[in-house]
Design an enzyme around this catalytic site. Structure first.
Site, PDB file in Angstrom:
ATOM      1  N   GLU A 101       0.843  -1.210   0.000  1.00  0.00           N
ATOM      2  CA  GLU A 101       0.000   0.000   0.000  1.00  0.00           C
ATOM      3  C   GLU A 101       0.875   1.256   0.000  1.00  0.00           C
ATOM      4  O   GLU A 101       0.513   2.278  -0.592  1.00  0.00           O
ATOM      5  CB  GLU A 101      -0.948   0.007   1.200  1.00  0.00           C
ATOM      6  CG  GLU A 101      -1.881  -1.213   1.325  1.00  0.00           C
ATOM      7  CD  GLU A 101      -2.678  -1.518   0.069  1.00  0.00           C
ATOM      8  OE1 GLU A 101      -2.860  -0.622  -0.780  1.00  0.00           O
ATOM      9  OE2 GLU A 101      -3.114  -2.685  -0.079  1.00  0.00           O
ATOM     10  N   GLU A 121      -0.421  -0.825  -9.807  1.00  0.00           N
ATOM     11  CA  GLU A 121      -0.026  -2.091  -9.192  1.00  0.00           C
ATOM     12  C   GLU A 121       1.476  -2.321  -9.358  1.00  0.00           C
ATOM     13  O   GLU A 121       2.122  -2.932  -8.503  1.00  0.00           O
ATOM     14  CB  GLU A 121      -0.843  -3.221  -9.832  1.00  0.00           C
ATOM     15  CG  GLU A 121      -0.975  -4.470  -9.008  1.00  0.00           C
ATOM     16  CD  GLU A 121      -1.736  -4.313  -7.696  1.00  0.00           C
ATOM     17  OE1 GLU A 121      -2.405  -3.271  -7.499  1.00  0.00           O
ATOM     18  OE2 GLU A 121      -1.639  -5.227  -6.865  1.00  0.00           O
TER      19      GLU A 121
END
Lengths: 505, 505
Positions: B269, B298
């Site tokens: 994250e 990502e």
């Protein structure tokens, strides 16, 4: 089933009102977040979000659509449900209040106030009233103008009082404040002269934050705070906020050298929160799902902080628990001595640090000044001198400079004239509620000493909380206690407590 | 100075776009709050706030005003600043995409999807595909219809891929997935057959939450996460969210029996957050102030989680620190053994628990199924059988029931077809960026081993982060690495790593 045109209109109106509430809910969450840990680099951009959403709220409250809905529904007010009728009144009041101010004045005032707050901050830090004076003069000027636009009944200051405490007037306040002053000032003098001062050194030992928090959560539980409908967080200047009726958040500050900041602070904010958590769900989505007034709200927080939280019965129940969380600081302190310590009263310069006995006197200073200002009896330039004189007279203390005197509160910088009296009314209401409650719950002290606060909370819900803004403050007081505002209850309460704490007889 | 009509129009357009962003910011905060501790009794009412604000966003994005602004500005696109021009393109794409769906279809689809998610939950819990099947059939039906409305180039599935990874096509994916499959499937078989499995028992000892948190904060600091522009909180399903560019929040979950959930989760994250924190401030207030695509986003999270976080160099630096916070669980474990443990690879049934070696295979199963569905080669009713066959073929494992098979992901219940490939592209992009970075930072491992991650973050900012949505994913990749998407880098990276970890030679 056919739906008549009035029903349709009512539905449209309630939907419109609800939409305003959804914007206000988003704003409430944003404010809570800003005050509980929002990263500082995001704040400037967040302010723009606040600007846009607040702008929408104001636009909706004063829109042509709102105006038309009010105008078309008013003739049928008698046929509407009570909730809709009261909502309509609230919206009308808001609408007219906004519409009576010419937009140019309102805009200039908004800009002025937004600048004034940072000037006030600087002036306070530098203890230099003259820095702030031109701003304050302009703010007072605008507020006088607004009072003219809005109109007034009896006294121009009444219109400002009504903003925070609907229905309260100078006549009422003059009477109760006079009564309180006559009783409290001599009591304060007696206390100052008393040789029986409570010992307080043990209050100020290190009490680790995590331990304070654990104790505080137990107390909130005892109060009946619903953790599924609220939460507790940390902040710099504690507050309670109703984001929606199922989400009422309170905040606290931990001072490891003074656990009272947290514990009594949380009982105070918790009292506000219990009020919001128990407003009738039927008022949800309307402007009625709020406290009746600033003063009634404050009565609930002070009820829990002072009437319960500083009572002997409360500590009879909770002193042992407190000791479990503390690190030995109370080990050699008997309950009686502890009780006296948390009720210490001492005239001081700063309102927000004042004890419950002298607090009203701080408010009276402000009340008398505001009233005189709005009746053109004094000018802004005279405030420092008048302030210091009144502190000397009522509290026996004199500020060394304006930073700890006339500049101490932010309220005037925000244009909040008429706000202060609500704080003092809160404690009067609380004492009067307590007296009435005793008729239904004669063993009040016994309940508190058992930690069984539920009947007390239920009494407050029954007589105060559930009505939200459906009743005016005076109506709530009358219906709950059977009489008008009566300062004698507060006087009796304070006299009894401090006679005991300071062993005056 | 006179301002021309185009400049006026541009200003109006940018203000309108910014207003949309302010609503989105309020919504982002509300979602964050709901997922990090909002009291449950307030949730239902909060959902109404979301409904109202989301409705406003959609209304503005598709309003007549937006349509006119786009139409009037398009002829002058060449004269606008690059940021305005790209913003205009984004808004036009959004506007047309929404306008092409007939409102009745869109509404029916929205209702369907909102119901489908809870049906999916029940079906998953009961491992009963037939419960969910009628909903999935309808969702696929609508999505096929939408593809017809939107139109497509080459393959109908391309239109869905484009929603998440602009510019990516079936042709590209077929090629890279084939290449990956050919290399990875045999590697997985070799690993399964290897006798040199890492020891992992020591990973699963009790690691107290507060200690995990303290270690995690040190790692975030090392990564260069700006705590003045973000914060870390707890949640159930961790995520990162950009509330605004100065307020990027990440969340984690603490499993006291598996510290990896927190540490690698936060690095993941945190990688997303670093991206958002370093998008050029010049894009603020426009839809360009976001990641270029799901896949590029990502790639940044996986770069930190896997390429840095699971490298030998990273633990050479941080293993001793981890031991300081842990309670002895690693005391008898040499660094080499620890490194092998955090790189364990094992074919499994559940995508979200998969290691980085087998992860792409999970995605391929879904990609092949989605592609076949939208090319009418298979039907929804066949999915369980096909799913299980493909898992057997690629991963050598077979679900015992549909709960751990075809029903495991929520995506299809939400209509998110075309989304999965981005996950696999992320790791391909990451490996390709790493390869390109090595040309500028040949001592990559040395930097990581010193804990000096700044040059790496700066490289990513320079080549990826700062552009936000100003460039298409393929453009970012080409400009940063000098070539088109090339799966060989991922294959080489995985082959080298797992040959080492499993001592395959």
């Amino acid at each position: 089933m056919a739906v008549g045109p009035i029903e349709e209109l009512e539905k449209t109106f309630l939907q419109y009102v609800k939409k305003i509430k959804t914007y206000e809910e988003a704003l409430a969450l944003i404010y809570w977040d800003l005050r509980t840990g929002a990263p500082k680099k995001g704040v400037e951009q967040r302010a723009e979000v606040i600007g846009v959403l607040s702008g929408e709220v104001f636009a909706m409250q004063t829109s042509k659509e709102m105006g038309e809905l009010i105008e078309r529904l008013m003739p049928y007010k008698g046929n509407l449900s009570e909730v809709t009728a009261k909502t309509l009144e609230e919206c009308k009041k808001q609408y007219e209040r906004s519409k009576k101010i010419p937009p140019a004045d309102y805009e200039a005032y908004t800009v002025l106030v937004s600048k004034a707050e940072s000037v006030w901050e600087e002036a306070k830090a530098k203890a230099d009233f003259n820095l702030f004076r031109p701003y304050l003069e302009q703010i007072v000027g605008y507020k006088k103008k607004f009072v003219q636009y809005w109109g007034y009944d009896g006294n121009p200051y009444n219109t400002l009082l009504d903003l925070y405490e609907p229905g309260i007037t100078v006549d009422v306040l003059d009477k109760v404040f006079q009564q309180v002053k006559e009783a409290i000032v001599p009591l304060v003098h007696k206390i100052n002269a008393s040789k029986e001062k409570p010992r307080t050194d043990f209050l100020f030992k290190t009490f680790p934050k995590e331990k304070q928090k654990a104790f505080t959560l137990k107390i909130l539980e005892q109060m009946g705070f619903d953790f599924n409908a609220g939460r507790l967080d940390e902040t710099v200047h504690p507050f309670a906020t109703c984001i929606n009726q199922g989400d009422v958040r309170i905040t606290t500050r931990y001072d490891e050298k003074d656990w009272r900041v947290d514990v009594f602070g949380v009982m105070h904010e918790g009292g506000h929160a219990l009020y919001e958590q128990h407003i009738s769900k039927g008022l949800s989505g309307t402007p009625l799902a709020e406290g009746a007034s600033m003063g009634i709200h404050e009565s609930q927080s002070l009820f829990y902080e002072n009437i319960i939280g500083r009572s002997y019965a409360f500590w009879k129940k909770n002193y042992a628990l407190l000791k479990q969380y503390a690190s030995g600081q109370f080990d050699d302190v008997p309950l009686g001595e502890f009780y006296r310590a948390v009720n210490e009263a001492k005239p001081s310069l700063i309102r927000i640090e004042a004890d419950m006995l002298t607090y009203s006197l701080h408010i009276m200073v402000r009340y008398e000044i505001e009233k005189a200002l709005f009746n053109d009896e004094i000018s802004v330039k005279d405030l420092p001198v008048i302030w210091n004189e009144k502190y000397g007279e009522y509290l026996g203390v004199r500020p060394q400079n304006d930073g700890e005197g006339v500049l101490q509160d932010v309220h005037w910088a925000g244009g909040d004239f008429g706000y202060f009296p609500s704080y003092a009314l809160g404690m009067m209401y609380a004492a009067q509620f307590k007296q009435a409650m005793l008729k239904d719950l004669p063993d009040f002290d016994g309940l508190v000493a058992k930690g069984d606060l539920q009947p007390i909370r239920e009494w407050l819900t029954e007589h105060v909380h559930r009505f939200g803004k459906m009743k005016k403050p005076a109506e709530i007081l009358r219906d709950a206690t059977g009489e008008e505002l009566n300062a004698q209850y507060l006087i009796d309460y304070l006299t009894e407590k401090f006679t005991d704490v300071y062993r005056l007889q």
